[in-house]
Scaffold this motif. Structure first.
Motif, PDB file in Angstrom:
ATOM      1  N   VAL A   1      48.086  -2.600  97.305  1.00  0.00           N
ATOM      2  CA  VAL A   1      49.453  -2.338  97.749  1.00  0.00           C
ATOM      3  C   VAL A   1      49.880  -0.985  97.200  1.00  0.00           C
ATOM      4  CG1 VAL A   1      51.867  -3.080  97.564  1.00  0.00           C
ATOM      5  CG2 VAL A   1      50.064  -4.770  97.903  1.00  0.00           C
ATOM      6  N   THR A   2      50.383  -0.143  98.087  1.00  0.00           N
ATOM      7  CA  THR A   2      50.874   1.176  97.695  1.00  0.00           C
ATOM      8  C   THR A   2      52.390   1.129  97.523  1.00  0.00           C
ATOM      9  OG1 THR A   2      51.288   1.894  99.963  1.00  0.00           O
ATOM     10  CG2 THR A   2      49.059   2.271  99.081  1.00  0.00           C
ATOM     11  N   ALA A   3      52.927   2.186  96.948  1.00  0.00           N
ATOM     12  CA  ALA A   3      54.383   2.305  96.816  1.00  0.00           C
ATOM     13  C   ALA A   3      55.044   2.280  98.193  1.00  0.00           C
ATOM     14  CB  ALA A   3      54.731   3.594  96.075  1.00  0.00           C
ATOM     15  N   ASN A   4      54.431   2.932  99.175  1.00  0.00           N
ATOM     16  CA  ASN A   4      54.993   2.952 100.532  1.00  0.00           C
ATOM     17  C   ASN A   4      55.024   1.564 101.155  1.00  0.00           C
ATOM     18  OD1 ASN A   4      55.461   5.702 100.498  1.00  0.00           O
ATOM     19  ND2 ASN A   4      53.521   6.211 101.479  1.00  0.00           N
ATOM     20  N   GLU A   5      53.974   0.773 100.928  1.00  0.00           N
ATOM     21  CA  GLU A   5      53.938  -0.584 101.479  1.00  0.00           C
ATOM     22  C   GLU A   5      55.007  -1.458 100.838  1.00  0.00           C
ATOM     23  OE1 GLU A   5      49.278  -1.186 102.818  1.00  0.00           O
ATOM     24  OE2 GLU A   5      49.747  -1.205 100.676  1.00  0.00           O
TER      25      GLU A   5
ATOM     26  N   HIS B   1      47.215  -1.800  86.439  1.00  0.00           N
ATOM     27  CA  HIS B   1      46.541  -1.581  85.153  1.00  0.00           C
ATOM     28  C   HIS B   1      45.684  -0.319  85.177  1.00  0.00           C
ATOM     29  CE1 HIS B   1      47.954  -5.450  83.830  1.00  0.00           C
ATOM     30  NE2 HIS B   1      47.392  -6.035  84.852  1.00  0.00           N
ATOM     31  N   SER B   2      45.224   0.040  86.376  1.00  0.00           N
ATOM     32  CA  SER B   2      44.345   1.202  86.481  1.00  0.00           C
ATOM     33  C   SER B   2      45.111   2.518  86.441  1.00  0.00           C
ATOM     34  CB  SER B   2      43.532   1.122  87.779  1.00  0.00           C
ATOM     35  OG  SER B   2      44.418   1.160  88.890  1.00  0.00           O
ATOM     36  N   GLY B   3      46.425   2.460  86.710  1.00  0.00           N
ATOM     37  CA  GLY B   3      47.229   3.668  86.695  1.00  0.00           C
ATOM     38  C   GLY B   3      47.033   4.555  87.909  1.00  0.00           C
ATOM     39  N   ASN B   4      46.413   4.012  88.960  1.00  0.00           N
ATOM     40  CA  ASN B   4      46.139   4.824  90.146  1.00  0.00           C
ATOM     41  C   ASN B   4      47.241   4.732  91.207  1.00  0.00           C
ATOM     42  OD1 ASN B   4      45.709   2.250  91.110  1.00  0.00           O
ATOM     43  ND2 ASN B   4      43.592   2.595  91.772  1.00  0.00           N
TER      44      ASN B   4
ATOM     45  N   ILE C   1      66.595  -4.716 101.327  1.00  0.00           N
ATOM     46  CA  ILE C   1      66.726  -4.345  99.917  1.00  0.00           C
ATOM     47  C   ILE C   1      66.405  -2.858  99.781  1.00  0.00           C
ATOM     48  CG2 ILE C   1      65.878  -4.758  97.577  1.00  0.00           C
ATOM     49  CD1 ILE C   1      64.985  -7.566  98.611  1.00  0.00           C
ATOM     50  N   ASN C   2      67.408  -2.077  99.453  1.00  0.00           N
ATOM     51  CA  ASN C   2      67.204  -0.639  99.294  1.00  0.00           C
ATOM     52  C   ASN C   2      66.971  -0.324  97.828  1.00  0.00           C
ATOM     53  OD1 ASN C   2      67.543   0.149 102.047  1.00  0.00           O
ATOM     54  ND2 ASN C   2      69.717  -0.302 101.800  1.00  0.00           N
ATOM     55  N   VAL C   3      65.809   0.246  97.550  1.00  0.00           N
ATOM     56  CA  VAL C   3      65.405   0.556  96.189  1.00  0.00           C
ATOM     57  C   VAL C   3      64.980   2.023  96.166  1.00  0.00           C
ATOM     58  CG1 VAL C   3      63.762  -0.029  94.359  1.00  0.00           C
ATOM     59  CG2 VAL C   3      64.622  -1.813  95.851  1.00  0.00           C
ATOM     60  N   SER C   4      65.348   2.721  95.115  1.00  0.00           N
ATOM     61  CA  SER C   4      65.001   4.140  95.013  1.00  0.00           C
ATOM     62  C   SER C   4      63.488   4.307  94.891  1.00  0.00           C
ATOM     63  CB  SER C   4      65.682   4.772  93.805  1.00  0.00           C
ATOM     64  OG  SER C   4      65.088   4.297  92.606  1.00  0.00           O
ATOM     65  N   ASP C   5      63.003   5.466  95.331  1.00  0.00           N
ATOM     66  CA  ASP C   5      61.575   5.772  95.205  1.00  0.00           C
ATOM     67  C   ASP C   5      61.144   5.730  93.739  1.00  0.00           C
ATOM     68  OD1 ASP C   5      61.379   6.099  97.922  1.00  0.00           O
ATOM     69  OD2 ASP C   5      61.463   8.292  97.867  1.00  0.00           O
ATOM     70  N   GLU C   6      62.029   6.183  92.864  1.00  0.00           N
ATOM     71  CA  GLU C   6      61.722   6.194  91.436  1.00  0.00           C
ATOM     72  C   GLU C   6      61.475   4.774  90.912  1.00  0.00           C
ATOM     73  OE1 GLU C   6      63.909   7.367  87.237  1.00  0.00           O
ATOM     74  OE2 GLU C   6      64.596   8.317  89.090  1.00  0.00           O
ATOM     75  N   LEU C   7      62.342   3.826  91.315  1.00  0.00           N
ATOM     76  CA  LEU C   7      62.176   2.442  90.877  1.00  0.00           C
ATOM     77  C   LEU C   7      60.894   1.839  91.461  1.00  0.00           C
ATOM     78  CD1 LEU C   7      63.112  -0.024  89.342  1.00  0.00           C
ATOM     79  CD2 LEU C   7      64.615  -0.589  91.253  1.00  0.00           C
ATOM     80  N   ILE C   8      60.610   2.137  92.720  1.00  0.00           N
ATOM     81  CA  ILE C   8      59.370   1.646  93.339  1.00  0.00           C
ATOM     82  C   ILE C   8      58.161   2.133  92.543  1.00  0.00           C
ATOM     83  CG2 ILE C   8      57.845   1.888  95.363  1.00  0.00           C
ATOM     84  CD1 ILE C   8      60.054  -0.077  95.895  1.00  0.00           C
ATOM     85  N   HIS C   9      58.149   3.406  92.198  1.00  0.00           N
ATOM     86  CA  HIS C   9      57.021   3.951  91.433  1.00  0.00           C
ATOM     87  C   HIS C   9      56.950   3.341  90.033  1.00  0.00           C
ATOM     88  CE1 HIS C   9      55.507   6.680  94.436  1.00  0.00           C
ATOM     89  NE2 HIS C   9      56.760   7.033  94.712  1.00  0.00           N
ATOM     90  N   ASP C  10      58.105   3.052  89.426  1.00  0.00           N
ATOM     91  CA  ASP C  10      58.115   2.372  88.129  1.00  0.00           C
ATOM     92  C   ASP C  10      57.518   0.970  88.245  1.00  0.00           C
ATOM     93  OD1 ASP C  10      59.278   4.560  86.903  1.00  0.00           O
ATOM     94  OD2 ASP C  10      61.299   3.691  86.861  1.00  0.00           O
TER      95      ASP C  10
END
Length: 169
Positions: free
Chosen positions: A31-35, A61-64, A45-54
């Motif tokens: 699953v990506t941030a975009n998905e 766990h891999s940090g990728n 549900i509107n969530v900021s890009d910053e929160l999605i990336h957090d």
């Protein structure tokens, strides 16, 4: 652990796997941030890009920047454990028993709201088609018509909450 608890745990795991499959729109096992952002927006549900990336960073766990199924299951498991801990703390204060039927009702209402895009209390043909596409299960005209025939018990051309719950239960 009795058989009811085991069955409940298995159902929960299957629901989480289904949730992961719905998030993983391109079916690559990650699953990506975009998905994640796409699904949340479709749920209203509107969530900021910053929160999605957090959230992705916390779960991966891999940090990728990607969440595989195992990471997703662990991440949601931690969230559920925190929620259960909070609920048990609140329940000990209120001394009210936790009612499993309430959880099911809440889940059904939340699911109905996903389909009922305009919030008028009914799921129209277009809303049903859009919701099915959103969860990765697009229907052709024949399938859509069959589902409406099965679900629309009062034959008014739309599905109300009672019809929706009967369909699912």
């Amino acid at each position: 652990m009795d058989h009811k608890e085991i069955a409940s745990q298995v159902r929960g795991e299957l629901n989480l796997r289904t949730a992961f499959d719905l998030l993983d729109r391109n079916r690559d096992g990650r699953v990506t941030a975009n998905e994640l952002q796409f699904m949340l927006k479709n749920l209203g549900i509107n969530v900021s890009d910053e929160l999605i990336h957090d959230l992705i960073r916390e779960a991966s766990h891999s940090g990728n920047g990607l969440i595989n199924e195992a990471e997703f299951l662990q991440w949601v498991g931690r969230i559920q454990a925190l929620r259960d801990e909070q609920h048990s703390h609140e329940d000990s204060k209120d001394s009210k028993p936790v009612d499993e039927a309430d959880d099911v009702t809440e889940d059904l209402i939340a699911a109905f709201r996903v389909f009922d895009r305009d919030g008028n209390g009914f799921i129209t043909r277009d809303e049903l088609q859009t919701a099915m596409e959103m969860i990765g299960e697009p229907l052709n005209e024949q399938q859509l018509e069959q589902l409406l025939v099965i679900a629309d018990l009062d034959q008014d051309g739309r599905i109300n909450y009672e019809e929706f719950t009967r369909l699912l239960l």
